[in-house]
Design a protein around this motif. Sequence first.
Motif, PDB file in Angstrom:
ATOM      1  N   LYS A 200       0.682  -1.120   0.209  1.00  0.00           N
ATOM      2  CA  LYS A 200       0.000   0.187  -0.271  1.00  0.00           C
ATOM      3  C   LYS A 200       0.766   1.659  -0.058  1.00  0.00           C
ATOM      4  O   LYS A 200       1.930   1.474   0.645  1.00  0.00           O
TER       5      LYS A 200
ATOM      6  N   GLY B 215      -8.117   8.216   6.236  1.00  0.00           N
ATOM      7  CA  GLY B 215      -7.123   6.810   6.714  1.00  0.00           C
ATOM      8  C   GLY B 215      -7.433   5.813   6.000  1.00  0.00           C
ATOM      9  O   GLY B 215      -6.476   5.061   5.954  1.00  0.00           O
TER      10      GLY B 215
ATOM     11  N   ASP C 248      -5.431   2.343   4.276  1.00  0.00           N
ATOM     12  CA  ASP C 248      -4.824   1.029   5.035  1.00  0.00           C
ATOM     13  C   ASP C 248      -5.530   0.249   5.090  1.00  0.00           C
ATOM     14  O   ASP C 248      -5.514  -0.712   5.124  1.00  0.00           O
TER      15      ASP C 248
ATOM     16  N   LYS D 116      -1.297   8.459  13.539  1.00  0.00           N
ATOM     17  CA  LYS D 116      -1.821   8.729  12.403  1.00  0.00           C
ATOM     18  C   LYS D 116      -1.835   7.142  11.489  1.00  0.00           C
ATOM     19  O   LYS D 116      -1.810   7.296  10.120  1.00  0.00           O
TER      20      LYS D 116
HETATM   21 MG    MG Z   1      -2.411   6.998   6.085  1.00  0.00          MG
END
Ligand code: MG
Length: 269
Positions: A7, A151, A154, A209
Motif C-alpha cells: 500500500k 486514512g 490502510d 496516524k
Molecule cells: Mg494514512
Amino acid sequence: MARIVQKYGGSSLATVEAIGRMADKIAQTVQNGAEVAVVVSAMGRTTDGLLALAGEVSDAPPPRELDLLLSTGEIVSASLMAMALGRRGIPAVAMTGAQAGLYTDGAFGRAQLIAFDTAHVEAALARGWVPVVAGFQGVSPTGDVTTLGRGGSDTSAVALAAAIAADRCEIYTDVDGVYSADPRRDADACRFSCLTYEEALRLAENGAKVIHPDAVRWAMRSGIPLIIARNDASDPLAEGTLIASADFRWKTPAAQGAAEVRTAAGARK
Ligand code: MG
Ligand code: ADP
Ligand code: ASP
C-alpha cells in the motif's frame, strides 16, 4: 511464491515523479519473483482539495455525492500507477474499489467493509498482472460508491491482503515505521521494530496516524503480518516496524531469526 499486498499512501504519491519511483519499487518486487497486489491513496493532499472544492459549491454537501467526489482521488492514483507499471514492462490493471469487489454498508463517509469478492483481483494475479486497487472506497448494497473515512486506504490494503490470503501487507509511507509518538512533533520518539497487534491497535487508537485502527483490527482478525516502512526502504523488515501476533514466526528460517532478534531487541531508535 510470496504473495504481497503493498500500500502506498498519499505522502508517497504526491507527484508523478513519486509515482514513478514507487512504480520502480513495485516492479523490483515483481522481478524478484513475488506476486504483488497494490493499493493506492490519493496523490498528496488531493482529498483535502476535493473537500475544499465541495465546500465551495455547497454548505452541506450531500454525503452520497461527497463520497463519489472523494473516491476520484484514489482512482486517479490507481490509473496513473497502472500506466507507470505498464511503461516499465509490468502488466497492471487499475480498479476502483467497486471493481475490486470491496463491498461496504451504506454509511457514507465512514462505511464499514462487509465483504470482499476477490474474483477480479485473483483473475488479474492469475494472468500475471498487478492489480492496482483504489483504496479508501467501496460500493454499498444499493450500488452507491462509499468511502471508509480518512486514512481508510490502510484498511482497504489489509482487508485485501486478508481476502486473498497474502503472506504479508506492506504499508509504505513517509516515516520509517511506528513510533512511540509522532516523530514529526516529538524528537525523543522511539521507533518500534516489532509490535503485537494489540500494542499497535492501542497506538493507532491513541492517534498514531501512520496506521488506521481498523487496518490493525483486520490484520489481527486474519493474522496478516503488517510491515510499515518508509517508501524508500530497501529492506522494509529491517528498516520499518513489523506488526504481528506475539508468537508470529516467518515461514523462512532466515527471516524468522531476524524477526526473533528484533523482538528481543524491542523498541529502538
Ligand atoms: Mg494514512
Ligand atoms: P500516508 O499518506 O502514507 O497514509 P499519513 O500521513 O496518513 O501517511 O501517516 C504518516 C504520518 O503519521 C507521519 O508523517 C507522521 O507524522 C504521523 N504519525 C503520527 N503518529 C505517529 C506515530 N506514532 N508513528 C509514526 N508516525 C506517526
Ligand atoms: N485519501 C484518503 C485520505 O486522505 C484516504 C487515505 O489516505 O488513506 O484520508
